[in-house]
Design an enzyme around this catalytic site. Structure first.
Site, PDB file in Angstrom:
ATOM      1  N   GLY A  13     -29.039  35.848   3.262  1.00  0.00           N
ATOM      2  CA  GLY A  13     -29.792  37.086   3.091  1.00  0.00           C
ATOM      3  C   GLY A  13     -31.121  36.866   2.372  1.00  0.00           C
ATOM      4  N   GLU A 226     -18.667  41.982  -3.870  1.00  0.00           N
ATOM      5  CA  GLU A 226     -18.397  40.798  -3.051  1.00  0.00           C
ATOM      6  C   GLU A 226     -17.207  41.155  -2.154  1.00  0.00           C
ATOM      7  OE1 GLU A 226     -20.082  37.902  -3.006  1.00  0.00           O
ATOM      8  OE2 GLU A 226     -21.477  38.697  -4.496  1.00  0.00           O
ATOM      9  N   LYS A 241     -25.493  34.293 -15.848  1.00  0.00           N
ATOM     10  CA  LYS A 241     -26.803  34.810 -16.255  1.00  0.00           C
ATOM     11  C   LYS A 241     -26.965  34.717 -17.768  1.00  0.00           C
ATOM     12  CE  LYS A 241     -26.944  37.781 -12.222  1.00  0.00           C
ATOM     13  NZ  LYS A 241     -26.592  39.093 -11.668  1.00  0.00           N
TER      14      LYS A 241
END
Ligand SMILES: NC(=O)c1ccc[n+]([C@@H]2O[C@H](COP(=O)([O-])OP(=O)(O)OC[C@H]3O[C@@H](n4cnc5c(N)ncnc54)[C@H](OP(=O)(O)O)[C@@H]3O)[C@@H](O)[C@H]2O)c1
Ligand SMILES: *[C@@H]1O[C@H](CO)[C@@H](O)[C@H](O)[C@H]1NC(C)=O
Ligand SMILES: *[C@@H]1O[C@H](CO)[C@@H](O)[C@H](O)[C@H]1NC(C)=O
Length: 378
Positions: A13, A226, A241
């Site tokens: 994507g 997901e 992160k």
């Protein structure tokens, strides 16, 4: 015209959106005096390169063809079977060798940006080689930066040659803002952020009194999660992160030193329970506990948020009560938000908020990272 050569690893994507941006912003880039030359595109199995990487890049028609082949779910190898045009396709280990060859050829001469838009932990080896060969690196993929400290140190050895804005909060300028704060000598005291669109949505829906099971099922139906929602609920993506932000602040830590609260218990983990079983039976068992926590928070004038918290030497990821009237507490839906507190931003934190996911914003972040390194190119 400055020529910036680019090799792209990963055309899912984000990678495909990047290729589309590169092709459609040609005239804008020309006005800025830069030209992006795509000298390689790879997926998990193969790599397409122009016949002579020193002379030319892959042409725009081919890049569009790559996008349509990949969005149709085919492998890049299909390009090879077409057998037309001025390009070659390498398979398997040959494609890795060829990537390294291009890095060798261009890295120290004309310069090369190796862009990682894969979701793989295997690209780190190529990235290490690329760094050694003088290439620049741009990452949307978090895994190389959350691997060992040895890998991390090598990737960031020359800070001018690496950008990874899209690894935290997609296109939001989180890393760039932090780098400015850090380089000005303003010490960062704490970072608190909601860095998962999925968990942001889940937590703000819970606030309205809906049961967790219902909210997660709805999120899955809306395409916010997901394929296995436990990949979001585990907190692992947020922890990656958090690790990237903590390392940026100079903390010498690894994934194992982060305390991660998963929203589901061990006995419901993938491998023990199927996705369907989890969604139909497992998750409803968690409703009551969460509901009680939501109520307790509310009686304290707070709401629950799934946050990453970096303060001092502690890095944690999990559910926290935050004041209803704080920037985090006011957050609704799938936006990401980061509150940074430092000497300069003490009473009121620096707040960065907006869409933290999506192919378009993520690819825009990657493209801006590439353009940001133009001064390193002849
Ligand atoms: N989408 C977002 O909103 C978002 C936001 C922030 C960050 N990111 C990060 O951006 C990255 C890309 O996301 P995505 O949604 O585009 O993922 P994706 O759709 O799963 O695409 C991943 C691509 O990487 C390729 N790939 C896998 N292993 C590879 C390898 N060893 N070498 C080269 N290519 C390889 C895959 O090849 P095949 O086609 O052959 O499988 C696929 O084309 C991820 O790391 C993600 O965490 C995404
Ligand atoms: C991103 O791209 C993938 C693959 O083309 C697609 O399935 C997904 O819906 C896109 N996501 C968004 C938010 O546009
Ligand atoms: C790569 O693999 C594809 C499909 O498996 C095959 O058609 C093609 O000939 C291979 N190319 C090379 C250069 O080996």
């Amino acid at each position: 015209m400055k020529k910036i050569s680019v090799i792209l690893m990963g055309c899912g994507g984000v990678g495909r959106q990047l290729l589309q941006h590169i092709v459609s912003f040609r005239s804008l880039h020309a006005k800025m005096g830069v030209h992006l030359r795509v000298v390689g595109v790879s997926d998990s199995k193969s790599l397409a390169v122009p016949v002579d990487v020193l002379k030319e890049g892959l042409d725009d028609d081919l890049l569009s063809e790559v996008c349509s082949i990949k969005s149709a779910g085919s492998a890049l190898t299909t390009l090879g079977a077409l057998g037309k045009g001025e390009y070659r396709v390498f398979n398997g280990s040959e494609s890795i060798r060829e990537t390294e060859e291009i890095a060798q050829l261009l890295g120290k001469s004309t310069g090369l940006v190796v862009v990682d838009c894969s979701a793989s932990s295997e690209t780190v080896e190529i990235l290490m080689k690329a760094v050694d060969l003088g290439c620049c690196v741009v990452l949307a993929n978090k895994k190389p930066l959350t691997s060992t400290l040895e890998h991390y140190d090598k990737l960031v050895l020359d800070p001018r040659r690496i950008r990874h804005e899209s690894t935290v909060g997609a296109g939001l300028p989180v890393i760039a803002s932090m780098n400015r704060i850090i380089s000005s000598g303003d010490p960062v005291h704490s970072i608190v952020g909601s860095l998962s669109g999925t968990l942001g949505y889940v937590m703000s829906e819970l606030e309205d009194g809906r049961p967790l099971s219902q909210v997660v099922r709805a999120a899955k139906t809306l395409g916010y999660t997901e394929p296995d929602p436990r990949d979001d609920l585990s907190g692992m993506d947020v922890a990656r992160k958090a690790l990237i932000l903590a390392r940026l602040l100079g903390k010498r830590i690894v994934m194992d030193s982060i305390k991660i609260e998963s929203l589901y218990p061990e006995e419901m983990r993938p491998g023990v329970m199927t996705v369907d079983d989890f969604l139909q039976n497992g998750i409803a068992k968690l409703d009551q506990n969460i509901e009680e926590r939501v109520k307790r928070a509310s009686s304290n004038g707070c709401v629950l948020r799934y946050v990453c918290m970096i303060e001092g030497s502690s890095v944690q990821v999990g559910i926290r009560e935050v004041p209803k009237d704080s920037p985090l507490g006011r957050l609704r839906g799938s936006d990401n938000i980061v509150e940074i507190r430092s000497r300069c931003y003490k009473e009121q934190p620096l707040v960065i908020q907006g869409a933290g996911a999506g192919n378009d914003t993520t690819a825009a972040g990657v493209l801006a990272d590439i353009i940001d390194m133009q001064d390193l190119f002849p």
